[in-house]
Motif scaffolding. Structure first.
Motif, PDB file in Angstrom:
ATOM      1  N   HIS A  31     -80.349   4.955  41.010  1.00 22.45           N
ATOM      2  CA  HIS A  31     -80.080   6.351  40.684  1.00 22.45           C
ATOM      3  C   HIS A  31     -81.008   7.286  41.458  1.00 22.45           C
ATOM      4  O   HIS A  31     -80.559   8.304  42.009  1.00 22.45           O
ATOM      5  N   VAL A  32     -82.297   6.955  41.492  1.00 27.81           N
ATOM      6  CA  VAL A  32     -83.264   7.816  42.183  1.00 27.81           C
ATOM      7  C   VAL A  32     -82.967   7.859  43.680  1.00 27.81           C
ATOM      8  O   VAL A  32     -82.980   8.925  44.306  1.00 27.81           O
ATOM      9  N   ARG A  33     -82.671   6.710  44.278  1.00 32.70           N
ATOM     10  CA  ARG A  33     -82.344   6.689  45.701  1.00 32.70           C
ATOM     11  C   ARG A  33     -81.108   7.546  45.972  1.00 32.70           C
ATOM     12  O   ARG A  33     -81.080   8.351  46.909  1.00 32.70           O
ATOM     13  N   SER A  34     -80.084   7.390  45.140  1.00 31.61           N
ATOM     14  CA  SER A  34     -78.861   8.160  45.312  1.00 31.61           C
ATOM     15  C   SER A  34     -79.118   9.656  45.143  1.00 31.61           C
ATOM     16  O   SER A  34     -78.621  10.484  45.918  1.00 31.61           O
ATOM     17  N   GLU A  35     -79.931  10.017  44.142  1.00 36.06           N
ATOM     18  CA  GLU A  35     -80.243  11.426  43.885  1.00 36.06           C
ATOM     19  C   GLU A  35     -80.967  12.056  45.069  1.00 36.06           C
ATOM     20  O   GLU A  35     -80.649  13.179  45.482  1.00 36.06           O
ATOM     21  N   LEU A  36     -81.932  11.339  45.624  1.00 36.02           N
ATOM     22  CA  LEU A  36     -82.690  11.872  46.761  1.00 36.02           C
ATOM     23  C   LEU A  36     -81.804  12.009  47.996  1.00 36.02           C
ATOM     24  O   LEU A  36     -81.866  13.015  48.711  1.00 36.02           O
ATOM     25  N   GLU A  37     -80.983  11.006  48.238  1.00 35.58           N
ATOM     26  CA  GLU A  37     -80.095  11.074  49.401  1.00 35.58           C
ATOM     27  C   GLU A  37     -79.102  12.222  49.274  1.00 35.58           C
ATOM     28  O   GLU A  37     -78.861  12.955  50.242  1.00 35.58           O
ATOM     29  N   GLU A  38     -78.541  12.405  48.083  1.00 34.56           N
ATOM     30  CA  GLU A  38     -77.581  13.482  47.883  1.00 34.56           C
ATOM     31  C   GLU A  38     -78.237  14.856  48.006  1.00 34.56           C
ATOM     32  O   GLU A  38     -77.576  15.835  48.361  1.00 34.56           O
ATOM     33  N   SER A  39     -79.538  14.924  47.720  1.00 30.12           N
ATOM     34  CA  SER A  39     -80.267  16.189  47.827  1.00 30.12           C
ATOM     35  C   SER A  39     -80.775  16.450  49.241  1.00 30.12           C
ATOM     36  O   SER A  39     -81.402  17.481  49.492  1.00 30.12           O
ATOM     37  N   GLY A  40     -80.534  15.515  50.150  1.00 27.93           N
ATOM     38  CA  GLY A  40     -80.903  15.722  51.544  1.00 27.93           C
ATOM     39  C   GLY A  40     -82.302  15.287  51.918  1.00 27.93           C
ATOM     40  O   GLY A  40     -82.793  15.619  52.999  1.00 27.93           O
ATOM     41  N   PHE A  41     -82.970  14.520  51.038  1.00 30.01           N
ATOM     42  CA  PHE A  41     -84.314  14.049  51.349  1.00 30.01           C
ATOM     43  C   PHE A  41     -84.210  12.730  52.117  1.00 30.01           C
ATOM     44  O   PHE A  41     -83.600  11.775  51.631  1.00 30.01           O
ATOM     45  N   PRO A  42     -84.798  12.659  53.299  1.00 33.21           N
ATOM     46  CA  PRO A  42     -84.716  11.424  54.085  1.00 33.21           C
ATOM     47  C   PRO A  42     -85.590  10.322  53.485  1.00 33.21           C
ATOM     48  O   PRO A  42     -86.754  10.548  53.154  1.00 33.21           O
ATOM     49  N   LEU A  43     -85.028   9.141  53.342  1.00 33.71           N
ATOM     50  CA  LEU A  43     -85.756   8.005  52.789  1.00 33.71           C
ATOM     51  C   LEU A  43     -85.798   6.863  53.787  1.00 33.71           C
ATOM     52  O   LEU A  43     -84.886   6.690  54.597  1.00 33.71           O
TER      53      LEU A  43
END
Length: 218
Positions: A153-165
């Motif tokens: 969930h956290v990975r998906s949330e960050l990716e959808e918000s445009g934060f590069p991981l």
């Protein structure tokens, strides 16, 4: 000419900054990249590890927790293949100086909603307090449980918000604490173990990022 500077920053304690910094420095040492690790955190966690028996594999470690960090790091980096800076877990002139000198910023973030909120504060510091600099940064998920709902969930949330991981993360493993007892990292104490493989994957991913940035700026 010295190699790149990688700053590890988070405005939340307990995110895994020092563990990530030490693990990367040791891995790059084993890979022959002549790393320097700068401990810019007044808590001196990296220095304390380097004072234990295995001394982090005898990598070069410098204690420099003041706002002149940017100047010192650039001067000393000339003699090293790569420099890793471990920063305080709070907003300060030291943190801003470490961000200003970085070629790449890594933001470790635990897979929890509160840690994600604090990570966003770190990104604001990147954008607002370092003038005249367009930061290259990546978030790194730490202390994760692979396959867990919260990690996905956290990975998906960050990716959808445009934060590069980074594609690779640092799962929660007891090997890190066990290695720390001896002033080591899993790459030294259990080089064939899963934690060491995690570190290798992260280090290799970062190396590709740095090489790509170097080619684009050439």
């Amino acid at each position: 000419m010295g190699g790149p500077v990688v700053t590890i920053a988070s405005l939340k304690g307990g995110s895994g900054k020092t563990t990530l910094a030490c693990c990367l420095a040791v891995q790059w040492h084993l890979d022959g990249h002549r790393p320097l690790m700068i401990d810019a955190d007044p808590q001196r966690s990296g220095i304390r590890l380097a004072e234990r028996d295995q001394a982090l594999g005898h990598i070069d470690v410098l204690e420099k927790a003041d706002k002149d960090l940017w100047k010192t790091s650039r001067q000393i980096a000339e003699n090293h293949g790569i420099t890793i800076i471990d920063t305080p877990g709070f907003d300060s002139e030291i943190t801003v100086a470490a961000l200003a000198v970085a070629d790449l910023v890594l933001i470790p973030v635990k897979a929890s909603p509160l840690d994600v909120d604090r990570m966003m504060d770190t990104v604001k510091t990147l954008m607002n307090e370092v003038k005249g600099w367009a930061p290259t940064f990546r978030c790194v998920l730490t202390q994760t449980t692979r396959g867990s709902v919260i990690s996905r969930h956290v990975r998906s949330e960050l990716e959808e918000s445009g934060f590069p991981l980074l594609v690779n993360d640092m799962p929660n493993r007891v090997a890190y604490a066990e290695a720390g007892l001896y002033g080591a990292t899993p790459s030294l104490t259990a080089p064939d173990g899963p934690a060491a493989r995690d570190i290798t994957a992260i280090a290799e991913e970062i190396a590709v990022l740095l090489e790509t940035k170097k080619r684009l700026s050439a």
